[in-house]
Structures are given as structure tokens and as C-alpha cells.
Design a protein around this motif. Sequence first.
Motif, PDB file in Angstrom:
ATOM      1  N   ASP B 261      -4.622   4.265  18.147  1.00 25.60           N
ATOM      2  CA  ASP B 261      -5.905   3.844  18.723  1.00 25.60           C
ATOM      3  C   ASP B 261      -6.533   2.740  17.860  1.00 25.60           C
ATOM      4  OD1 ASP B 261      -6.962   5.030  16.461  1.00 25.60           O
ATOM      5  OD2 ASP B 261      -7.584   6.871  17.486  1.00 25.60           O
ATOM      6  N   GLY B 262      -7.782   2.381  18.173  1.00 27.07           N
ATOM      7  CA  GLY B 262      -8.458   1.282  17.488  1.00 27.07           C
ATOM      8  C   GLY B 262      -8.696   1.518  16.004  1.00 27.07           C
ATOM      9  N   ARG B 263      -8.618   2.796  15.577  1.00 25.70           N
ATOM     10  CA  ARG B 263      -8.806   3.062  14.148  1.00 25.70           C
ATOM     11  C   ARG B 263      -7.481   3.254  13.408  1.00 25.70           C
ATOM     12  NH1 ARG B 263     -11.756   7.990  13.545  1.00 25.70           N
ATOM     13  NH2 ARG B 263     -10.724   8.419  15.500  1.00 25.70           N
ATOM     14  N   GLY B 264      -6.411   3.045  14.126  1.00 22.60           N
ATOM     15  CA  GLY B 264      -5.102   3.152  13.485  1.00 22.60           C
ATOM     16  C   GLY B 264      -4.551   4.563  13.458  1.00 22.60           C
ATOM     17  N   ASN B 265      -5.186   5.464  14.194  1.00 26.41           N
ATOM     18  CA  ASN B 265      -4.657   6.825  14.273  1.00 26.41           C
ATOM     19  C   ASN B 265      -3.780   7.000  15.512  1.00 26.41           C
ATOM     20  OD1 ASN B 265      -5.737   8.042  11.941  1.00 26.41           O
ATOM     21  ND2 ASN B 265      -7.759   8.091  12.925  1.00 26.41           N
ATOM     22  N   ALA B 266      -2.875   7.987  15.433  1.00 26.86           N
ATOM     23  CA  ALA B 266      -1.965   8.209  16.561  1.00 26.86           C
ATOM     24  C   ALA B 266      -2.742   8.714  17.766  1.00 26.86           C
ATOM     25  CB  ALA B 266      -0.899   9.219  16.167  1.00 26.86           C
ATOM     26  N   SER B 267      -2.392   8.196  18.938  1.00 28.96           N
ATOM     27  CA  SER B 267      -3.009   8.689  20.171  1.00 28.96           C
ATOM     28  C   SER B 267      -1.961   9.250  21.127  1.00 28.96           C
ATOM     29  CB  SER B 267      -3.780   7.569  20.856  1.00 28.96           C
ATOM     30  OG  SER B 267      -2.913   6.469  21.079  1.00 28.96           O
ATOM     31  N   ALA B 268      -0.724   8.836  20.983  1.00 25.51           N
ATOM     32  CA  ALA B 268       0.333   9.291  21.899  1.00 25.51           C
ATOM     33  C   ALA B 268       1.690   8.915  21.331  1.00 25.51           C
ATOM     34  CB  ALA B 268       0.161   8.634  23.268  1.00 25.51           C
ATOM     35  N   VAL B 269       2.731   9.520  21.923  1.00 26.77           N
ATOM     36  CA  VAL B 269       4.101   9.142  21.574  1.00 26.77           C
ATOM     37  C   VAL B 269       4.785   8.645  22.840  1.00 26.77           C
ATOM     38  CG1 VAL B 269       6.352  10.000  20.802  1.00 26.77           C
ATOM     39  CG2 VAL B 269       4.258  10.770  19.654  1.00 26.77           C
ATOM     40  N   ALA B 270       5.417   7.477  22.741  1.00 30.19           N
ATOM     41  CA  ALA B 270       6.198   6.961  23.876  1.00 30.19           C
ATOM     42  C   ALA B 270       7.642   7.397  23.683  1.00 30.19           C
ATOM     43  CB  ALA B 270       6.106   5.448  23.932  1.00 30.19           C
ATOM     44  N   TYR B 271       8.232   8.002  24.729  1.00 33.89           N
ATOM     45  CA  TYR B 271       9.623   8.429  24.596  1.00 33.89           C
ATOM     46  C   TYR B 271      10.373   8.273  25.909  1.00 33.89           C
ATOM     47  CZ  TYR B 271       8.422  12.988  26.779  1.00 33.89           C
ATOM     48  OH  TYR B 271       8.023  13.985  27.634  1.00 33.89           O
ATOM     49  N   PHE B 272      11.689   8.194  25.788  1.00 36.71           N
ATOM     50  CA  PHE B 272      12.549   8.089  26.960  1.00 36.71           C
ATOM     51  C   PHE B 272      13.097   9.448  27.327  1.00 36.71           C
ATOM     52  CE2 PHE B 272      12.796   3.744  25.347  1.00 36.71           C
ATOM     53  CZ  PHE B 272      12.618   3.023  26.517  1.00 36.71           C
ATOM     54  N   GLN B 273      12.933   9.787  28.618  1.00 36.15           N
ATOM     55  CA  GLN B 273      13.688  10.930  29.142  1.00 36.15           C
ATOM     56  C   GLN B 273      14.634  10.326  30.167  1.00 36.15           C
ATOM     57  OE1 GLN B 273      11.347  14.268  30.436  1.00 36.15           O
ATOM     58  NE2 GLN B 273      13.189  15.532  30.369  1.00 36.15           N
ATOM     59  N   GLY B 274      15.925  10.300  29.883  1.00 39.91           N
ATOM     60  CA  GLY B 274      16.828   9.477  30.675  1.00 39.91           C
ATOM     61  C   GLY B 274      16.401   8.030  30.476  1.00 39.91           C
ATOM     62  N   SER B 275      16.261   7.288  31.579  1.00 39.09           N
ATOM     63  CA  SER B 275      15.838   5.896  31.417  1.00 39.09           C
ATOM     64  C   SER B 275      14.328   5.749  31.641  1.00 39.09           C
ATOM     65  CB  SER B 275      16.611   5.009  32.393  1.00 39.09           C
ATOM     66  OG  SER B 275      16.447   5.522  33.699  1.00 39.09           O
ATOM     67  N   GLU B 276      13.665   6.876  31.903  1.00 35.38           N
ATOM     68  CA  GLU B 276      12.236   6.816  32.192  1.00 35.38           C
ATOM     69  C   GLU B 276      11.403   6.860  30.906  1.00 35.38           C
ATOM     70  OE1 GLU B 276       8.831   9.258  34.678  1.00 35.38           O
ATOM     71  OE2 GLU B 276      10.901  10.003  34.663  1.00 35.38           O
ATOM     72  N   LEU B 277      10.495   5.919  30.771  1.00 37.14           N
ATOM     73  CA  LEU B 277       9.619   5.886  29.608  1.00 37.14           C
ATOM     74  C   LEU B 277       8.376   6.732  29.893  1.00 37.14           C
ATOM     75  CD1 LEU B 277       9.219   4.667  26.779  1.00 37.14           C
ATOM     76  CD2 LEU B 277       8.027   2.756  27.855  1.00 37.14           C
ATOM     77  N   ARG B 278       8.125   7.707  29.020  1.00 36.92           N
ATOM     78  CA  ARG B 278       6.967   8.579  29.207  1.00 36.92           C
ATOM     79  C   ARG B 278       5.998   8.418  28.056  1.00 36.92           C
ATOM     80  NH1 ARG B 278       8.563  14.000  32.112  1.00 36.92           N
ATOM     81  NH2 ARG B 278       9.694  12.991  33.790  1.00 36.92           N
ATOM     82  N   GLU B 279       4.761   8.761  28.333  1.00 41.88           N
ATOM     83  CA  GLU B 279       3.765   8.665  27.273  1.00 41.88           C
ATOM     84  C   GLU B 279       3.098  10.023  27.129  1.00 41.88           C
ATOM     85  OE1 GLU B 279       1.717   4.803  27.526  1.00 41.88           O
ATOM     86  OE2 GLU B 279      -0.022   5.930  26.793  1.00 41.88           O
ATOM     87  N   GLN B 280       3.205  10.604  25.945  1.00 40.63           N
ATOM     88  CA  GLN B 280       2.645  11.938  25.710  1.00 40.63           C
ATOM     89  C   GLN B 280       1.412  11.828  24.813  1.00 40.63           C
ATOM     90  OE1 GLN B 280       3.417  15.350  26.786  1.00 40.63           O
ATOM     91  NE2 GLN B 280       1.346  15.236  25.936  1.00 40.63           N
ATOM     92  N   PRO B 281       0.206  11.880  25.397  1.00 39.89           N
ATOM     93  CA  PRO B 281      -1.003  11.826  24.569  1.00 39.89           C
ATOM     94  C   PRO B 281      -1.131  13.091  23.721  1.00 39.89           C
ATOM     95  CG  PRO B 281      -1.519  11.527  26.913  1.00 39.89           C
ATOM     96  CD  PRO B 281      -0.116  12.022  26.826  1.00 39.89           C
ATOM     97  N   CYS B 282      -1.730  12.971  22.543  1.00 38.82           N
ATOM     98  CA  CYS B 282      -1.814  14.120  21.642  1.00 38.82           C
ATOM     99  C   CYS B 282      -2.907  13.909  20.604  1.00 38.82           C
ATOM    100  CB  CYS B 282      -0.470  14.316  20.935  1.00 38.82           C
ATOM    101  SG  CYS B 282       0.033  12.870  20.007  1.00 38.82           S
ATOM    102  N   ARG B 283      -3.257  14.993  19.893  1.00 38.69           N
ATOM    103  CA  ARG B 283      -4.232  14.886  18.805  1.00 38.69           C
ATOM    104  C   ARG B 283      -3.578  14.479  17.496  1.00 38.69           C
ATOM    105  NH1 ARG B 283      -9.015  17.714  20.133  1.00 38.69           N
ATOM    106  NH2 ARG B 283      -8.727  19.040  21.933  1.00 38.69           N
ATOM    107  N   PHE B 284      -2.350  14.898  17.296  1.00 38.48           N
ATOM    108  CA  PHE B 284      -1.643  14.489  16.072  1.00 38.48           C
ATOM    109  C   PHE B 284      -0.135  14.511  16.275  1.00 38.48           C
ATOM    110  CE2 PHE B 284      -0.477  18.751  14.401  1.00 38.48           C
ATOM    111  CZ  PHE B 284      -1.353  19.575  15.096  1.00 38.48           C
TER     112      PHE B 284
END
Lengths: 158, 550
Positions: B261-284
Amino acid sequence: MKRRSFVALPATAALAAPKYKTLTEAEAAIVIALTEAIIPADKDPGAKEAGVVQFIDTQLAGPLKRYRPRYRRELPIIDEACRAATGKPLALLQLSERTAFLEQVDKGEIAGGPFFQLIVDHTMQGFYGAPKHGGNRDAASWKMMGIEKAMGYHGGHR
Amino acid sequence: MRLDPVDAVVIGAGAGGGVVAKELAGAGFRVALLERGRLQKYSETGHDELRSQRTTVLGNAFGPDDERHLRLVRLGDDNEFRETLPSEGSYGNVAACVGGGTFSFGAMAWRFLEKDFRMRSTYGAPEGSTLEDWPIAYADLEPFYSKAEWEIGVSGKAGANPFEPPRSKPYPMPALPYSKEGSVLLTAAQRLQWHPFPIPMLINSVAYRGRPGCIRCPHCVGFACESHSKSSTAVTVIPEAVKTGLCDLRTECVAKEILTDGRGNASAVAYFQGSELREQPCRFVVVSASATESPRLLLNSKSRLHARGLGNNSDWVGRNLQGHAYSGAYGLFPQDLFDGLGPAACIAVCDFNHGNPGLRGGARMANEFIRLPYLFARSVRPPGAPRWGLAHKQFQRDRYKRCAGIKGPVQEMPVFTNRVEVEENRKDHWGIPVAKITGKRHPHDIEIGRFIAGRAAQWLEEAGAEQVWTTVAGKGSTGGQHQAGTCRMGNDPKTSVVDRTCRVHQTDNVYVVDGSVHVTNGGFNPALTILATAYWASHHIVSQQRKAQA
Ligand SMILES: Cc1cc2nc3c(=O)[nH]c(=O)nc-3n(C[C@H](O)[C@H](O)[C@H](O)COP(=O)(O)OP(=O)(O)OC[C@H]3O[C@@H](n4cnc5c(N)ncnc54)[C@H](O)[C@@H]3O)c2cc1C
């Protein structure tokens, strides 16, 4: 190919399944001659009896397929080098003379060392690896070492 | 695709990640556990030497596959990086499956010694090394070593190793018995007035926590365990995490980058499931992808505030890659030593981990795991012995059962230029920049290696070997099976990547929990220390993130 021409294939050609997946008969003869010298028969079977050529042929169609071009290119070269040095192709040379020739190749006195060392490695894989990969027929090497039980071999394929 | 938020994303279901997932889910956090590999069963791979974790000539049974992965590797005195596939030794593969390295490892379960956490104060750094103390001591980690031994399951004999620092609890299970070879080595070590003891193992010696005792097949190292007696995270903490209902294990999911995010903290992880790119938002986020893949992921996670990669403002991410400079000896005996019983490696001494004149550290020494027939043919021969022909065959037939090996994982001096980088111009199957590895051992490692090899030879000679020869580690190193050190733990953000709780210095909510955080790698196989550090880190993550949520 037209369906009719397929059906019309002579019966003998359709029945005689090719012996090898990747090697030609001529290439296989050279591989057998090499592997037999690498692990010769004595009171126990050697690479020839254990079918190491089947291992190499099968794996060149699978996990070892990156080596196929090298086999294709270098098998005739080493056979030709043998002819030049001894007057005979590898397959027609007595085992003791073949061994003497290959010792020179291995030491770098005759060209072809790196390819020979690759075949040595593949022969070891075939002879000592699991029988299911095509080489260690009837677990010949494991029986020779007296470890077939520890290797979980109770006959059949594994 | 953007998914519903979770509390934590844990990347990698190996040693470190398995423990963290279980501890977080147990504390009530909702966890997404991402693993690039699959959940594997013993029956899929069996005991096939040519497709094992030690011999990958016909492929990697436990992943990753050659088709989709690549690294660039430069070892020893090489000038150029070489394209390297996972099935090639210099790739430095550990595994890609649920359980990570622990699914097919040998399962030795070592605690580091007190001095292993204080290497710089004990010895001073040699020139060309970033040798340093850990910011935590053995005493900090001790309760978590015990927790790992009891929750995951270790067999051993407490008090048998006089060099071991104090422990709060004995082992939960008795030691596994010595093999025939072990008994011969035992009396020899006693005659030398050394202090031999049974190797502690992450293997059930008796039934424990719902899993049976070891059936004593000899195929621990490099294979899945057919009786589930080997305490991998795949059969212990990971199923326990899933059982809480709060941990979602997502296999064949490849993390691409951590989004901030804007403060440099993690907001999500981008990952591939097969060829599909997913975005998993999280607190840490907890990165537990191994000492090569964790720094790769951080370096591939660039943003405005982390222009050189996440946590890499000081250029320390990926540095100090370590493994072990394995050295030792082989001996040929007049009698059979082979009894075909596992775990084969069974006896050790810690007489030479420290206090070796003129040397910084050393190694535990132990007899080797089984050397299967192909590996024996390729790597166990006295110098100059024929590699093929009748003499080769006779050696294989007559000597196999009469050969013993003693080896030690020599502690390496960390070197700043031994590192994992990423290569923007080379991508893997998913389009992610590949890891680029440089590994050249510090000359001192080789000096220690020579010393350890000498002690190994002495042990074998005392045991009655007729012929003994030594093997000393070479210059090239990639980290390999025991890779560690690339996201150093430290108090000073200028000279380390994570703090003493495993939190990345420049963030509030990104952690690295795996072998990467090791400051130094001990003279021991590292898995139990990785597991203990994961319990220690989990303890802190739970309290920090509870506070953050409140
Ligand atoms: C043959 C062998 C024998 C060994 N024997 C012993 C022993 O006897 N004793 C001992 O202490 N140690 C042993 N080890 C070492 C031990 O297995 C490792 O030290 C340990 O597993 C490392 O733990 P880790 O958490 O750092 O990483 P790992 O266990 O490697 O876990 C990392 C996980 O992350 C996953 N991953 C990586 N990248 C991604 C991504 N982008 N997205 C999603 N998932 C990802 C991987 O697939 C893997 O499952 C052995 C290792 C090998 C290979």
C-alpha cells in the motif's frame, strides 16, 4: 495418409513391432557393444544381459531426450574411430580389444572421451537403477550386490 | 481475480511455512497457505533411486519440474552464469511439494550449539566474510526447540551428547537403535575418547501422536516415508492447521509478488493458479518459500517505496547465501557392515563442532545415510579406482556392504557476494524473473573441511578400515540442500533484512520465516532450527498482529 493405404500395409510390417523407440538397429548395436564393455558379464550378468540398451533407448524417448542429438551424432563417430584404430567396428571387436580401445578413449588418447563418459554414466543408471526403467532386468545388479531385499525387490517390477 | 480478504497469507508449505500456518490458525487467524507444489503420496514415487531427492537423473520426484523452472547459476571460479534446470545438481533444489524439503529429507533433528549463535564474538570474522552473531541466543530459542521436538516428533537420547546445551525437556521418544555399522563405530569412537551418541531424528521410534513407529526400511533420505513415521510438516503441523477450519491450503499456487500500500506495507499477494492470476488481500504476509525462493519473491516485489525490492533498501536481500561444506571420509572394511536397516545414519559426535585449533567452528560428524547402488557407483571410489569395466563391477559386488562413510556439514563463513539476485530478462513459465545464484566458498571453509575429513578418517581407521580416503568440499557452493542466510536476522536495518522476530525491517506486516533468516548455519543440518525459529517467530507474529488488529 489415406485410410486405404494404411489398411493395405503388408501384414509382416504391421506385426513386427520396432525393437527400439529411438535408436536405429545400427545405433543399438554400437550401444550394446559399448555398454557390454562398461559392465561386462562374469559370474554375474553384465549390462548386455541386464538390458541396459533398453534403458538407454527408453529414456532417450523420455527424461533423457535432451541427449538424443548427441547419441545420433556421436555413436557413428566413436564407431568410426574404432574402425580407424583397430580395423573393425565396435560390435565386431572382441571384448578385450574393445576394452583396450575404450581405455584409450577414456584417457583422451583417442577423441570421444566426453561422450564415452556420458554413456558410462547412463550405463550405471540403467544397470543399477530400478528394473522398471528398462535396464536392471530381474534386478540383476541388486542380486549381485546381495541387496535385493533392502531395495524392496520381491520379483516383478519395481 | 480479487479474492475475499484473509488475515494472513503464508507463502510456502515447507518446514517454516508449515509451522507458521498451524500456529496462526491455532491462534484464530484466517490463513491462506500457498504452495507451488502438490500434496504427494508415497505410492506415487516409491523408492526409485533415479527419481529421488538425491539423484534426479530421470527427474525430480518431488518437484519442481524441468519444463517450467530455470535458474542462472555461477559457481566457484566461473565467470559466466549458466542456465540450470532443477534436475541438475547445481540448481540447488530442495523440493516443491506440501512439506517442502521435509517431505523427502533425511530427518536428522539437530539443535545448534550456544556458540553457533555467537560466531563473531567467539572467533572474529575472517577477511572476506560477514560472519556475525545472531540477535537471539540459544536460550531464547530453547523452549521452541522443545516445542518442535514434542509437537512434530523427534526420537533421541537426552543427555547423551555432552556438548549439547541445557534442554528444558527430554526427547518425547527413545532413540532409534544403532545399525551394525553404528555399533562398530560406537566402540571405535569410545576408544578415541570421543563422545558418540545416537543421532536425534524427526522419525517416530515408537507410535506417537497418531503415527506409527519406524518400520526400519533404509530409504529415509531422498524419499517419502512409506509408514508416515518420518515427521515431515506434511503429516504433522499442516494437517493440524487445516483441521482448525481456518487454514486454506492452496496447492499448485505460485506466488508472483507481494503488493504493498501507500505506506509500503503488504496489502495482498498476487499468485498464479494455473494460468490465472489471483489477488489475495490480507492483513499480513509470511514468506516461507526457502532461502532461494524467498529472496527471489522479495526482489520481484518492487513498488515506489521498495524500488529495489521489498525490504531491500540496504541491498541485503539475497546476500550471504550459505549451505554446508560437506567433508569427510570413506573406509573399506574386512567385514560386512551393511544390515539393510534404516535410518542407516545413526551415530554422531560433536567433539569437533568448536574448539578446533586455528579454526572458526567445525561440524558434527556422523555416519552416512544409505548410498544407493547408482550413487555408490558414481561417487564412492578410492582415488584412481576404475570407473567402469570388470574392476568397477568387482568393487561394486565385493565392497558395497563393507564400506562406511563419515561426513560433517562444515559450517560456512558467510560471504556478502554469495547471493541470490533476479534476472529481469529471463522469465520462468509464469513470466516471473528467475533467480540468479552466485556461490563461491570462503577459503576458510575448505581448511575446516580438511580438518573434519582428517578426523573422519581417524574414526574409520580406529574402527578397523583397511583402506581410507577423504573427500573435501570444493570451491563452488549454491546453498543447495541446506540453503540458508539470504534474509539475515539482525537488529540493524542497515546490515540485515528481518528483525529478531523475523519481521522485515522496513514494514509492519511482512515476515520471512524459513532458512533465509539464519545468520550462520551451524555445523548441523538445519531443519530443526528452522522449525524452532518458526515457532519463535509465530509467537511474536501472533502478539504483534493481535495488537495491530485491536
Ligand atoms: C535430500 C535432502 C535431505 C535433507 N536431509 C536433512 C536432514 O536430515 N536434516 C535436516 O535438518 N535437514 C535436511 N535437509 C534440509 C531441509 O529439508 C531444509 O533445510 C528445510 O526443508 C528448509 O526449510 P524451509 O522452510 O527453508 O524451505 P522448504 O522446506 O524448502 O519450503 C519452502 C516451500 O515453499 C514452496 N515455494 C517456493 N516458492 C514458492 C512460490 N513462489 N509460491 C508458492 N510456494 C512456493 C516450496 O515448494 C516449498 O514447499 C535435507 C534436504 C534435502 C533436499
